[in-house]
Design an enzyme around this catalytic site. Structure first.
Site: not given
Length: 642
Positions: A324-327
């Site tokens: 998700g947005s941790t990427y």
């Protein structure tokens, strides 16, 4: 007269022949006796001595496993087992009658009775047979009182593996169990042939099994022609297994376990960003490793295997999730390396059009104009759609590989999985299909084919905030190779070649996530106003949301089945001004990362800092891997934090 002379000559001839035959037989017998008693005397002396004296292996005590502070995580305890000598029982009431008496004193299953009777028919009558292991002290006392009425019954004392912290350490420590036929065939270690010998099957117990086993001792016993032991002539104890000291802090491990105990499935990792030492590694739900050591019942094994939340899987190293947005930090670094400025501005109306498809932002009505720092702080999907479209999937993949995604991290723990970082070539080789631009957009927000593990998320974050050093995680404080244990030497980790200015931009964005006015995790900032943390929320979908559902309003939380809810993720580090600890949290089907994962990460980092403060107060510094000074990374500091 003539016939009488003939008969006399014939008799004399026969007598001579008989005498000659006897002389030949006696000569042959004498020659054979001489050969056996003189020529072959040494050989038969050795054979006779070997028949009289037997050498037996003695299993060594298995080495202990401790945490960084010396707290015992795996030990050996006395194991009282009940044994039966069939010939002694047969001389009295018989084996079956003795087993019947035993069933009135202790819990003896029908399976145990059948097994003992089966072994009685296969073994020699004087060989002891184990009836039951792991007797309680109450059972031992009860049997001891009734020993006169139980012919052939004895209590034997051995050792069994015990895990004091049980479930909170199960996925790290693992467990020991009996040797399988395949393992026996593939090993030349005679210890594995000993009855009841156990080896590591999972976790640290498996990773460092050889060092933990130790060296066998020997017992020289005198036996009779039937193999019955007469007396012990000599005994030499073996060398106990090496103690394995881990970098984990049991205080932190217990805290994390308590913090996530109400989650159906989750994983948390905590790591030192400079040395790679793992301070905490928790996966839930868990299991009781002592059940494996003592002997797992069929029903217990079936419950573990069929549990939909997979308690046997160490989700921290083997759970594979879309990040998700941790990427997005990875995508941001790839964008800057490709020449896109941090000031690159994109207007977010809540979606992006590509051909006849619409790619939505998590914020329905959009964020407005966004640059890189604000896009990270508010997790604007449209900004990252635009950047991913410009630089392409292969550049994103190259940066992801440098940060530690797509390959095992190399942690000294069995069962790690590599995740997946897709490229155009990968899709062509694996699926036989070309890459589409829309897939790059999805990769830009950590969805699609990309898969990571919680440990990889922690490692990548550590590499971003420690100045771009390729730190690798480890659990053992000392380097262990087979049966060799040596001090761990910290060679400088190689530089990833990422410009420090790029890393500073990403760190500013991550600090704004938690401490900025519009940051997605501002509700989870550290409660100590003198300390700050940085981080990034993430929410990864496990299903595709239809247009009809969007028009009607996306359901969330209790409105949909647990397995259809989004995964919640968060990566964070502290202190913000001089990062030392990094944490990653994944809550399966937990919903939003800001509501489900970020509060857990905040609490864990606060506990790490409390432990550090207490340790500094008591001893001057928090223990590192082997007591050596940690490598500083002053060049990783940002020029002013959010």
């Amino acid at each position: 007269m003539k016939p009488e002379k003939t008969r006399s000559k014939l008799f004399n001839r026969r007598a001579a022949l008989l005498l000659g035959g006897k002389i030949l037989l006696l000569g042959g017998l004498g020659t054979r006796l001489y050969y056996l008693q003189v020529v072959e005397s040494e050989r038969y002396k050795v054979l006779a001595e070997e028949n009289r004296v037997n050498f037996r292996l003695l299993p060594p005590p298995r080495g202990f496993i401790t945490d960084r502070n010396g707290d015992y995580l795996a030990i050996n305890i006395q194991n009282y087992r009940l044994v039966l000598v069939p010939e002694q029982a047969n001389n009295a009431d018989g084996v079956e009658a003795t087993l019947l008496k035993l069933s009135h004193l202790i819990d003896l299953s029908e399976h145990d009775v059948k097994r003992v009777l089966r072994e009685t028919s296969r073994r020699r009558a004087f060989v002891p047979i184990t009836v039951r292991e792991n007797l309680s002290w109450e059972e031992v006392s009860r049997l001891g009182v009734n020993t006169p009425e139980l012919p052939g019954v004895n209590i034997d004392v051995g050792q069994t593996r015990h895990y004091p912290y049980g479930r909170n350490m199960a996925h790290v420590i693992g467990y020991v169990a009996a040797v399988s036929e395949k393992e026996l065939q593939n090993s030349d270690d005679p210890l594995l042939e000993l009855p009841g010998f156990r080896i590591g099957k999972n976790g640290v117990e498996k990773e460092y099994d050889i060092a933990l086993r130790g060296t066998a001792g020997t017992s020289q016993v005198e036996v009779n022609a039937l193999g019955r032991v007469i007396r012990e002539l000599r005994r030499q104890e073996g060398q106990p297994g090496h103690e394995v000291r881990l970098t984990l802090d049991m205080r932190l491990q217990d805290f994390i376990g308590e913090r996530v105990k109400d989650e159906k499935a989750a994983a948390v990792t905590v790591m030192d960003v400079h040395t790679g030492a793992m301070l905490g590694l928790v996966s839930t739900p868990s299991y009781d490793p002592n059940a494996f050591s003592e002997g797992l019942r069929t029903e217990e094994w079936r419950d573990l295997v069929n549990n939909p939340h997979h308690p046997l899987t160490n989700k921290a190293i083997a759970g594979q999730y879309a990040p998700g947005s941790t990427y997005k930090m990875t995508v941001a670094l790839a964008a800057m390396e490709a020449g896109i400025s941090p000031e690159h501005s994109v207007f977010c109306p809540g979606h992006m059009e590509l051909g006849d498809r619409r790619f939505h932002c998590w914020k329905r009505w959009g964020h407005g104009h966004m640059d890189m720092t604000e896009a990270l702080a508010q997790s604007c999907d449209v900004w990252f759609y635009d950047v991913a479209r410009r630089i392409g999937v292969d550049r994103i993949a190259a940066m992801a590989k440098r940060l530690g995604f797509g390959d095992p991290t190399g942690i000294d723990l069995a069962g790690e999985r590599p995740g997946l970082i897709p490229t155009k070539a990968w899709k062509r080789a694996t699926l036989g299909q070309p890459w589409h631009m829309g897939e790059s957009l999805v990769i830009g927000i950590g969805q699609g084919y990309v898969l990571t593990t919680p440990l990889q998320l922690a490692v990548s974050t550590a590499r971003m905030v420690n100045g771009g050093k390729a730190v690798r995680p480890h659990l053992a404080m000392r380097r262990i190779d087979g049966n060799t244990v040596e001090p761990r030497v910290h060679d400088p980790f190689p530089d990833l070649g990422i410009p420090k200015g790029h890393l500073n931009i990403v760190r500013r964005g991550m600090e704004a996530v938690v401490n900025g006015e519009r940051g997605t995790a501002r509700a989870s900032r550290l409660r100590d106003t003198e300390m700050e943390m940085g981080g990034k929320t993430g929410t990864s979908q496990v299903r595709r949301i239809s247009k009809a559902e969007r028009d009607a309003g996306i359901r969330s939380g209790e409105d949909i089945a647990w397995r259809l809810r989004d995964h919640a993720l968060f990566v964070g580090y502290a202190p913000a001004h001089d990062p030392r600890y990094v944490v990653s949290v994944v809550v399966e089907h937990g919903g939003g990362g800001s509501t489900a994962a970020a509060p857990i990460a905040r609490d864990v980092l606060e506990e790490v800092l409390r432990i550090e403060a207490r340790t500094v107060s008591d001893a001057g510094d928090l223990p590192d891997d082997d007591g050596s000074d940690r490598v500083k990374a002053d060049d990783a500091k940002t020029e002013g934090t959010g």
